[in-house]
Design a protein around this motif. Structure first.
Motif, mmCIF file in Angstrom:
data_model
loop_
_atom_site.group_PDB
_atom_site.id
_atom_site.type_symbol
_atom_site.label_atom_id
_atom_site.label_comp_id
_atom_site.label_asym_id
_atom_site.label_seq_id
_atom_site.Cartn_x
_atom_site.Cartn_y
_atom_site.Cartn_z
ATOM 1 N N LEU A 55 -4.757 -40.650 22.288
ATOM 2 C CA LEU A 55 -5.401 -39.336 22.254
ATOM 3 C C LEU A 55 -4.495 -38.266 22.857
ATOM 4 C CD1 LEU A 55 -9.008 -40.410 23.307
ATOM 5 C CD2 LEU A 55 -8.231 -39.770 21.016
ATOM 6 N N SER A 56 -3.753 -38.629 23.890
ATOM 7 C CA SER A 56 -2.839 -37.670 24.521
ATOM 8 C C SER A 56 -1.690 -37.307 23.588
ATOM 9 C CB SER A 56 -2.300 -38.247 25.831
ATOM 10 O OG SER A 56 -3.346 -38.476 26.764
ATOM 11 N N ALA B 183 -1.860 -37.351 20.325
ATOM 12 C CA ALA B 183 -2.438 -36.504 19.284
ATOM 13 C C ALA B 183 -2.544 -35.059 19.759
ATOM 14 C CB ALA B 183 -3.811 -37.041 18.877
ATOM 15 N N GLN B 184 -2.900 -34.874 21.027
ATOM 16 C CA GLN B 184 -2.997 -33.528 21.589
ATOM 17 C C GLN B 184 -1.642 -32.815 21.584
ATOM 18 O OE1 GLN B 184 -4.789 -34.036 25.450
ATOM 19 N NE2 GLN B 184 -6.745 -34.727 24.597
ATOM 20 N N GLU C 205 -11.577 -39.719 16.650
ATOM 21 C CA GLU C 205 -11.273 -38.722 17.675
ATOM 22 C C GLU C 205 -9.928 -38.034 17.395
ATOM 23 O OE1 GLU C 205 -12.270 -39.522 21.922
ATOM 24 O OE2 GLU C 205 -12.610 -41.558 21.198
ATOM 25 N N ILE C 206 -8.952 -38.814 16.955
ATOM 26 C CA ILE C 206 -7.635 -38.242 16.652
ATOM 27 C C ILE C 206 -7.725 -37.301 15.464
ATOM 28 C CG2 ILE C 206 -5.328 -38.815 15.799
ATOM 29 C CD1 ILE C 206 -5.493 -41.372 17.516
ATOM 30 N N GLN D 63 -8.852 -33.892 16.072
ATOM 31 C CA GLN D 63 -7.834 -33.003 16.629
ATOM 32 C C GLN D 63 -6.875 -32.480 15.550
ATOM 33 O OE1 GLN D 63 -5.813 -34.492 20.157
ATOM 34 N NE2 GLN D 63 -7.544 -35.802 20.685
ATOM 35 N N ARG E 154 -5.008 -34.430 13.577
ATOM 36 C CA ARG E 154 -3.871 -35.325 13.374
ATOM 37 C C ARG E 154 -4.274 -36.474 12.450
ATOM 38 N NH1 ARG E 154 -0.569 -32.017 13.847
ATOM 39 N NH2 ARG E 154 0.684 -33.744 13.041
#
Length: 254
Positions: free
Chosen positions: A23-24, A26-27, A49-50, A53, A55
């Motif tokens: 997740l980090s 992807a951010q 979740e990705i 964002q 991605r």
């Protein structure tokens, strides 16, 4: 420096530190392939979740302790890269998959030892070897170790020995892959509040208190202390760090 989207492959990315790292990344604008052993639903949730964002992400099943399966896994990675990204290479490999076995040295069985070898040491060695043709020149590899390879906590002799091996392996990989511009480093977390080891640091108040008391910053670690660090470490700003062991532990047992 390429402007092409970077792609990371994270083993054990469905939960814990692997999930947080995915997740980090992807951010930070990195797309992700994450592996799971048996918890497909959890892995799919991370993909959702990705994608939220903006991605791209994909999941693949992997038994990190079964080296005989790595050739087929590499073929699946190659197929996924082509199908999802129209690419034949990925940029970052995070060797995160692992288990913890807590057992006194005198009571550790050969089967326990072999399981740890197969997943942590043999798995990292031969999975990385098998994936080398798919890792882009100028890419980066992060191998996960542990603070337990520096300090001693009774009951972790076999696990820590594997992580000590990973730290030596990292230096050799950095030396031998340097001609391709691939840098290889070790990240060594301290005790983190996850379900690792049965969730003892997260769920056992006394264990959590002991970790906090031994840590300069006064608390146990959280997944959010590790995932963003891994994501940043893979970034271009750290391009000249190679063959190193970076402990991310809040200063435990200094």
């Amino acid at each position: 420096m390429t402007t092409e989207t970077r792609i990371a492959l994270i083993t054990g990315g469905s939960r814990g530190l692997g999930r947080n790292a995915a997740l980090s990344l992807a951010q930070r604008g990195v797309d992700v392939i994450l592996t799971y052993h048996s918890r497909r639903a959890e892995a799919d949730a991370v993909v959702t979740e990705i994608e939220a964002q903006g991605r791209k992400a994909a999941t693949l099943q992997l038994d990190a302790g079964n080296a005989a399966s790595f050739e087929a896994f590499a073929a699946a990675v190659k197929k996924t890269l082509a199908a999802v990204w129209s690419r034949d290479r990925f940029d970052f490999l995070v060797n995160n998959a692992g288990i913890g076995i807590h057992m006194p040295f005198a009571e550790t069985t050969e089967d326990m030892f072999d399981e740890l070898v197969n997943i942590h040491l043999k798995g990292t060695f031969f999975l990385t070897q098998r994936l080398l043709p798919l890792i882009a020149d100028g890419g980066s590899i992060v191998n996960l170790s542990s603070g337990l390879a520096r300090f001693t906590t009774p009951g972790f002799s076999a696990y820590a020995a594997m992580k000590g091996g990973i730290e030596v392996l990292t230096r050799y990989m950095a030396k031998e892959l340097g001609h391709r511009g691939i840098r290889v480093n070790t990240i060594a977390p301290g005790a983190i509040e996850t379900d690792f080891g049965g969730g003892v640091v997260r769920d056992n108040a006394e264990s959590n208190r002991q970790v906090a008391a031994a840590t300069a910053l006064g608390r146990a670690g959280l997944p959010d202390d590790i995932g963003p660090m891994i994501a940043a470490f893979l970034g271009e700003e750290n391009r000249w760090v190679n063959g190193q062991r970076i402990e991310v532990s809040g200063g435990v047992n200094l």
